[in-house]
Design an enzyme around this catalytic site. Sequence first.
Site, PDB file in Angstrom:
ATOM      1  CD  GLU A 204      27.449 141.311  34.163  1.00 39.02           C
ATOM      2  OE1 GLU A 204      27.130 142.733  34.492  1.00 39.02           O
ATOM      3  OE2 GLU A 204      27.973 141.116  33.133  1.00 39.02           O
TER       4      GLU A 204
ATOM      5  CG  ASP B 216      28.602 135.664  32.052  1.00 35.21           C
ATOM      6  OD1 ASP B 216      29.235 136.269  33.119  1.00 35.21           O
ATOM      7  OD2 ASP B 216      27.570 136.051  31.541  1.00 35.21           O
TER       8      ASP B 216
END
Length: 428
Positions: free
Chosen positions: A143, A79
Site C-alpha cells: 500500500e 507494509d
Amino acid sequence: MADPDVLTLAADLIRIDTTNPGDGTGRERPAAEYVAEKLAEAGIDATLIESAPNRANVVARITGTDPGRAPILVHGHLDVVPAQAADWSVHPFSGEVRDGMLWGRGAIDMKGMDAMMLAVVRAWAREGRRPPRDVVLAFTADEEASAEHGSTWLVTKHADLFEGVTEGISESGGYTFHVGGRRLYPVGAGERGTAWLKLTARGRAGHGSRVNHDNAVAALAGAVHRLATYEWPLRLTPTVRASIEGIGAALGVPVDLADVDATVARFGPARVLVDAVLRNSTNPTMLSAGYKVNVIPETATAYVDGRVVPDARDEFEAVVSSLVGPDVSWEYEHAEVALSADPTAPAFAAMAAALLAEDPGAHVVPYCMAGGTDAKQFSRLGITGYGFSPLRLPPDLDYSALFHGVDERVPVDALEFGVRVLDRFLTT
C-alpha cells in the site's frame, strides 16, 4: 469488550520489519504468515496469497448470522515506510511500550489497526459470537507504494474473495481531533485522486558557455515553477461540503459556503481537516538533469505529486497541459481515482454511533482524505470505502505528524478503545 491480545498483536507486528522502499523489494510475507497463524489459532480459515516473492496478502471471511445482508470488508496494509533508527527515541522495530505508548513504525500506519482487526475476530471466536454481516478481512502488501503487489493484485486476480461486498473500512478516520475543548472524530468519506506526474523536457545539448535558447533545464524549471505556484480554484465536493458544515456545527462557527476560505479560517486547528481537499494540487518533488556543470543536457525530468478532487480529472489534465507548455511533455507516473462515499448512509451512522457510545459528548464529522488508501483499488469491485480506524487520542498527541514521522507511537488504551468501537460497529 477489550481484547487482551491487542497490545501483543500490535507489538509483534511492529517487530516484523516490513519496510517498503517503493522499489519493488518489499517483504510482507513474514507478517502475512503471522496474521494467518493468529487467525488459524482462532479457527478462522485464511488464504495467504503471494503476488511476487516475499510479497504476500491474507484474506479471510467470517460468516455472519444474516445471509440477507451484504458482506463488509475490513482491510489493513502490512507494509510500512522506511525508518532511520538513528533518528528515533526508540528503535523503530522494537515494539517497545513506554509511558503508556506502543512505539514503532506502523503503530499508527497501520499495524495498530491490523492488530485491532485480529483482536476483534479472535474475541468473537473465543466467545462464540458472530457478526450479522459476513466480514471479509484483507491484510495487504504494497500500500505504501503503488499497491501493485497488494490490493491491485487482489482485485484483479482474486476478485471472487470479495464476492457480494458493498462497503469497506480501513485507515485514516475515527480518531480524536481536539479543538477548542471539543472532541471531533473525523470519519473518511472520500479521497482525492492520485495524479503523480513525470515531466520531460528535451532540448539541444551543448557547451555551457554558449548561447542556447533550446535549454531543456530552463524549460523544465519554468514548467515546474508554474505548476508549483498555480492557484487551483475551489472545487467544493459533497463530502467536503458536509465536512465543513459538520465541523462548523460542532465548533459553533458560522458556515458561509459562499466564502469557504473565510469559513475554514475560522475553524482554527480544525482547518487542517479540509484545507488540502478544497482544490486540486501539484507539488514538485523530484528533479533530474545533467551530469556536468559546463554541459547543457539534452533532457531534463521532474516528478510532481498531483492530487485531484472527485470529478475534476478533466480540468486537472487540461490545466497541467497548459501550464507545462509546448516545450515540456508530461505523463502519469501513477494515477488512481478519487473517491466519494455517502456520509448520510447507514454505515456512516453506525460508525458514528459506535464512536459516541464509547466517547459520549464527542462530535463525529465526515471528511475527505488528502491522500489515498487501498480503498481506491477495492472501489473497482464496487466497494464503497470509509476511513475508520478508531482511536481515542490525548490532546497533546499530533496524529497527523505520526504518519510516516519519527517516533511513531500510539497509546495502548487507544488500541483498546479501537477494539471496542470496531466490535460494536461490526456486530450491529
